[in-house]
Structures are given as C-alpha cells and as structure tokens.
Write an enzyme that holds these catalytic residues in place. Sequence first.
Site, PDB file in Angstrom:
ATOM      1  N   SER A  69      30.280  11.079  10.574  1.00 30.58           N
ATOM      2  CA  SER A  69      29.062  11.539   9.898  1.00 30.58           C
ATOM      3  C   SER A  69      27.841  11.530  10.802  1.00 30.58           C
ATOM      4  O   SER A  69      26.724  11.796  10.337  1.00 30.58           O
ATOM      5  CB  SER A  69      28.785  10.644   8.687  1.00 30.58           C
ATOM      6  OG  SER A  69      29.852  10.713   7.785  1.00 30.58           O
ATOM      7  N   THR A  71      27.566   8.819  13.369  1.00 30.07           N
ATOM      8  CA  THR A  71      27.417   7.416  13.766  1.00 30.07           C
ATOM      9  C   THR A  71      26.965   7.283  15.222  1.00 30.07           C
ATOM     10  O   THR A  71      26.063   6.501  15.538  1.00 30.07           O
ATOM     11  CB  THR A  71      28.784   6.694  13.624  1.00 30.07           C
ATOM     12  OG1 THR A  71      29.508   7.270  12.540  1.00 30.07           O
ATOM     13  CG2 THR A  71      28.614   5.220  13.450  1.00 30.07           C
ATOM     14  N   THR A  72      27.592   8.056  16.106  1.00 34.28           N
ATOM     15  CA  THR A  72      27.298   7.948  17.543  1.00 34.28           C
ATOM     16  C   THR A  72      25.834   8.307  17.803  1.00 34.28           C
ATOM     17  O   THR A  72      25.146   7.631  18.577  1.00 34.28           O
ATOM     18  CB  THR A  72      28.200   8.929  18.336  1.00 34.28           C
ATOM     19  OG1 THR A  72      29.531   8.839  17.820  1.00 34.28           O
ATOM     20  CG2 THR A  72      28.185   8.632  19.810  1.00 34.28           C
ATOM     21  N   HIS A 135      31.828   0.956   8.829  1.00 33.46           N
ATOM     22  CA  HIS A 135      32.157   2.049   7.897  1.00 33.46           C
ATOM     23  C   HIS A 135      32.439   1.477   6.494  1.00 33.46           C
ATOM     24  O   HIS A 135      32.813   2.223   5.592  1.00 33.46           O
ATOM     25  CB  HIS A 135      33.410   2.802   8.349  1.00 33.46           C
ATOM     26  CG  HIS A 135      33.229   3.637   9.593  1.00 33.46           C
ATOM     27  ND1 HIS A 135      32.118   4.406   9.830  1.00 33.46           N
ATOM     28  CD2 HIS A 135      34.056   3.842  10.656  1.00 33.46           C
ATOM     29  CE1 HIS A 135      32.265   5.044  10.993  1.00 33.46           C
ATOM     30  NE2 HIS A 135      33.424   4.715  11.507  1.00 33.46           N
ATOM     31  N   ARG A 157      26.852  12.807   5.831  1.00 36.89           N
ATOM     32  CA  ARG A 157      27.019  14.181   6.292  1.00 36.89           C
ATOM     33  C   ARG A 157      27.820  14.969   5.260  1.00 36.89           C
ATOM     34  O   ARG A 157      28.657  14.398   4.545  1.00 36.89           O
ATOM     35  CB  ARG A 157      27.775  14.153   7.634  1.00 36.89           C
ATOM     36  CG  ARG A 157      27.815  15.465   8.353  1.00 36.89           C
ATOM     37  CD  ARG A 157      28.591  15.345   9.657  1.00 36.89           C
ATOM     38  NE  ARG A 157      28.443  16.548  10.461  1.00 36.89           N
ATOM     39  CZ  ARG A 157      29.152  16.819  11.547  1.00 36.89           C
ATOM     40  NH1 ARG A 157      30.051  15.952  11.985  1.00 36.89           N
ATOM     41  NH2 ARG A 157      28.970  17.938  12.207  1.00 36.89           N
ATOM     42  N   SER A 165      35.433  17.489  11.399  1.00 40.73           N
ATOM     43  CA  SER A 165      35.155  16.609  12.537  1.00 40.73           C
ATOM     44  C   SER A 165      36.242  15.539  12.660  1.00 40.73           C
ATOM     45  O   SER A 165      36.742  15.247  13.756  1.00 40.73           O
ATOM     46  CB  SER A 165      33.773  15.979  12.356  1.00 40.73           C
ATOM     47  OG  SER A 165      33.432  15.240  13.488  1.00 40.73           O
ATOM     48  N   ARG A 291      31.440  16.595  20.255  1.00 41.01           N
ATOM     49  CA  ARG A 291      32.128  17.883  20.163  1.00 41.01           C
ATOM     50  C   ARG A 291      31.058  18.947  20.027  1.00 41.01           C
ATOM     51  O   ARG A 291      30.254  19.128  20.922  1.00 41.01           O
ATOM     52  CB  ARG A 291      33.133  17.846  18.995  1.00 41.01           C
ATOM     53  CG  ARG A 291      34.182  18.940  19.032  1.00 41.01           C
ATOM     54  CD  ARG A 291      35.146  18.817  17.858  1.00 41.01           C
ATOM     55  NE  ARG A 291      34.504  18.996  16.580  1.00 41.01           N
ATOM     56  CZ  ARG A 291      34.375  20.158  15.942  1.00 41.01           C
ATOM     57  NH1 ARG A 291      34.897  21.242  16.457  1.00 41.01           N
ATOM     58  NH2 ARG A 291      33.757  20.242  14.775  1.00 41.01           N
ATOM     59  N   LYS A 292      30.979  19.608  18.871  1.00 39.54           N
ATOM     60  CA  LYS A 292      29.996  20.680  18.710  1.00 39.54           C
ATOM     61  C   LYS A 292      28.653  20.180  18.170  1.00 39.54           C
ATOM     62  O   LYS A 292      27.605  20.680  18.540  1.00 39.54           O
ATOM     63  CB  LYS A 292      30.534  21.712  17.723  1.00 39.54           C
ATOM     64  CG  LYS A 292      31.565  22.664  18.263  1.00 39.54           C
ATOM     65  CD  LYS A 292      31.800  23.699  17.182  1.00 39.54           C
ATOM     66  CE  LYS A 292      32.674  24.821  17.622  1.00 39.54           C
ATOM     67  NZ  LYS A 292      32.929  25.750  16.502  1.00 39.54           N
ATOM     68  N   GLY A 293      28.746  19.262  17.214  1.00 44.72           N
ATOM     69  CA  GLY A 293      27.523  18.754  16.598  1.00 44.72           C
ATOM     70  C   GLY A 293      26.762  19.823  15.832  1.00 44.72           C
ATOM     71  O   GLY A 293      25.537  19.872  15.885  1.00 44.72           O
TER      72      GLY A 293
HETATM   73  P1  A3P Z   1      31.522  17.493  15.277  1.00 43.50           P
HETATM   74  O1  A3P Z   1      32.944  17.046  15.355  1.00 43.50           O
HETATM   75  O2  A3P Z   1      31.235  18.312  14.060  1.00 43.50           O
HETATM   76  O3  A3P Z   1      31.048  18.147  16.512  1.00 43.50           O
HETATM   77  P2  A3P Z   1      30.630  10.115  14.547  1.00 43.50           P
HETATM   78  O4  A3P Z   1      29.622   9.809  15.576  1.00 43.50           O
HETATM   79  O5  A3P Z   1      30.302   9.530  13.207  1.00 43.50           O
HETATM   80  O6  A3P Z   1      31.992   9.814  15.007  1.00 43.50           O
HETATM   81  O7  A3P Z   1      30.534  11.682  14.274  1.00 43.50           O
HETATM   82  C1  A3P Z   1      30.925  12.581  15.270  1.00 43.50           C
HETATM   83  C2  A3P Z   1      30.214  13.882  15.050  1.00 43.50           C
HETATM   84  O8  A3P Z   1      28.853  13.762  15.491  1.00 43.50           O
HETATM   85  C3  A3P Z   1      30.826  14.991  15.884  1.00 43.50           C
HETATM   86  O9  A3P Z   1      30.613  16.179  15.132  1.00 43.50           O
HETATM   87  C4  A3P Z   1      29.977  14.951  17.129  1.00 43.50           C
HETATM   88  O10 A3P Z   1      30.000  16.146  17.879  1.00 43.50           O
HETATM   89  C5  A3P Z   1      28.608  14.681  16.537  1.00 43.50           C
HETATM   90  N1  A3P Z   1      27.692  14.056  17.502  1.00 43.50           N
HETATM   91  C6  A3P Z   1      27.958  13.082  18.399  1.00 43.50           C
HETATM   92  N2  A3P Z   1      26.874  12.774  19.111  1.00 43.50           N
HETATM   93  C7  A3P Z   1      25.880  13.590  18.680  1.00 43.50           C
HETATM   94  C8  A3P Z   1      24.521  13.771  19.059  1.00 43.50           C
HETATM   95  N3  A3P Z   1      23.988  13.066  20.035  1.00 43.50           N
HETATM   96  N4  A3P Z   1      23.799  14.693  18.390  1.00 43.50           N
HETATM   97  C9  A3P Z   1      24.344  15.419  17.386  1.00 43.50           C
HETATM   98  N5  A3P Z   1      25.628  15.308  16.992  1.00 43.50           N
HETATM   99  C10 A3P Z   1      26.395  14.400  17.624  1.00 43.50           C
END
Ligand code: A3P
Length: 325
Positions: A69, A71-72, A135, A157, A165, A291-293
């Site tokens: 959602s 987290t990173t 989580h 999200r 994702s 990934r795409k974000g």
């Molecule tokens: P997508 O797979 O849709 O690209 P989490 O951090 O909770 O594991 O979620 C991962 C999702 O957040 C992925 O989405 C990833 O690309 C996106 N993400 C990771 N870092 C990001 C950042 N700095 N800015 C925006 N989106 C980010």
Amino acid sequence: LQPQLREDYLSEESKTLISSLLLSQNSVGKLCNYQGCWYFYNTLQGVVNFQKNFKPQDTDIILASFPKSGTTWLKALTVALFERSKKTDRSCDHPLESDNPHGLVPFLEMDLYLQNSTPDLTNLSSSSPRVFSTHMPLHTLQVPFKDSPCKVVYICRNMKDVLVSNWHFKCTNLENTEVEGSFTLETMFDSLCSGVHFFGPFWENVLSYWRGSLEDPEHVLFMKYEDLKVEPCGQIKRLAEFLGCPFSEEEEERGDVDKILELCSLRNLSNLEINKSGKTSNKVCNSSFFRKGEVGDWKNHLTPEMENKIDNIVEEKFKGSGLKF
Ligand code: A3P
C-alpha cells in the site's frame, strides 16, 4: 513476502496456539486466524512474541499498512523527516543512501519478533524516536501499547492496485524464497476478495485504522497513497506536523519540502546502489519494493469481472464508514 514458510521451526507454544485457531488452506498457502486477522503460521509466532514482550517508549512511532500500500514510501519519508533534526557530519551518507527503508524501519512481527522473543532494540534506541512498522490490524498492534501516547501512521491504497502490486511482488520473489502456495493473479484475487489473505481481510485491516484515526486523531493518522501522489507537498507537511516535526518557514523557503520528496521519490530511491543490488534481512531483493508506483495500474491487468467484484466488495464493506476511495 514471508520467508521460510516451513513449520519445522515453530515453537511448541505457537504450534499449540495454532491448533486452537481457525485455519484455512487456500491456493496461497496455510493461514490461521488470530484476533480476526489471517496470518501465515510463522508470522503468527512473530505477532505473539511482539504482544508478549514488546515494551513501548512514549516517543515510539509505528508505520502501519496492508501489504503493498506504499509502506516503503512512508518509511522513507518518515526517516527523511526525522533526519533533518540530526546534526550529522555532512560528509556522511544520508541513511536512505546506505540502507533500504525496510532496513531502517523494521517490521515488528516480520523482522524483529519473527523468531526472537527478545530482540535487541538498542540500535533503534540510539535515535529517538524509535520507528517500527507493521501490517497487523490496529487492535492487535495496540495490545502492548495500553495507555501509551505513541503515534501510529497508516497508509492505505486502492484495493485493485494493492492486488496487482502484491501479485507482481510475489512473482518477482518466488525464486528467492521457500514459499508454499501458488501466486497467480487469479489465486491472489480470490484470496484477497474472500478476506482469507495474509493480514486480511483487507477491509478489516483498513477499517481498524480508519476508525482509530476518527476516535483518536492525535495518535492515529490515516493517509492515502493516492493523496500522496496527487498532492505530495500537502501530505508530507501533514505527516510532519502529526509526527511533531513540522517544517519551519525557513525550511519551506529553502525548498526542503521538495528536497525530501525528491530524495524519497521512486525514481531516486530505486536508482541507489543499495536498492539495486541489496537484500533485506529476510533475503528479499530491495529492488522488488520499487516497481511502477502508479495509481490505476490495475487497468492493465484486471478483467472487467474482477474490477466489478472488487468495486462491489469495497462499496459493501466500507459503506457507512465515511472512508472514500
Ligand atoms: P506498484 O507495485 O504498484 O508499483 P509497499 O511499499 O507497501 O510494499 O508497496 C509497494 C508499492 O509502492 C509498489 O507499487 C511500489 O512501486 C510503490 N513504491 C515504492 N516506493 C515508492 C516511492 N518512493 N514512491 C511511490 N511509490 C512507491
């Protein structure tokens, strides 16, 4: 993603607890229901270790989410916000340049307490406040936090993007970990929609924090990935204020808000060497967190039937809550 899903290292206590719980085996693996949330068996051990042994400090901060959602991103932004107040030697790297956000902000149940009832938290204590992530739903997280003034930030999200994702993330990491279960888009869709999904049901996870934020807005902040994408400046200022480290006028004039957003952008973080080649303590490639974000990537993957089913679930489950997606 859960490392080592085999059960041979579960403690006797966890095995006894699991035998008393509601269990489910679907195509994504074996799950058990504890306090209304579904966990892989090994994660349950981490949850119970955490609930029994964690000792909160008043300044602790918890970053919470349903997997995939944002987290990173939330971790990176929080680290960068607190880093401003540290008088560090400018020749040193920013922590985000030498470690992945998940290394800097560990998960309580999936890192620290996963196989250890008394993890060493001294490294985290050296920087006040300590920042953890989870989580787990809010009621499970709150067990050791009774009467604690600590702050919780939740990022939520759109369920369709969460599904896509999660699916990509599992596919990317399957080769690297010993995971049982089959992670196709269809099996993950079924699992997410049925509610029997790791850390699910999705709607219960989200609603626990949504309600918590309405009841106690001083201690629980509810954020949306989509809002961060649309108005990052407004949202990071909101986060900074909630965390007690608002931007000063001087910082705003200097353009520090934009600098933090740029530092924490997907483009910048994913190009750092540590995120290109490193791995987390659970042996997950750091690169797989980026990934795409994008908002709405689900449109490239879900069938109209899948879209319809998720829309109906969201409408039904969030009806009357006041939460809009
Ligand atoms: P997508 O797979 O849709 O690209 P989490 O951090 O909770 O594991 O979620 C991962 C999702 O957040 C992925 O989405 C990833 O690309 C996106 N993400 C990771 N870092 C990001 C950042 N700095 N800015 C925006 N989106 C980010």
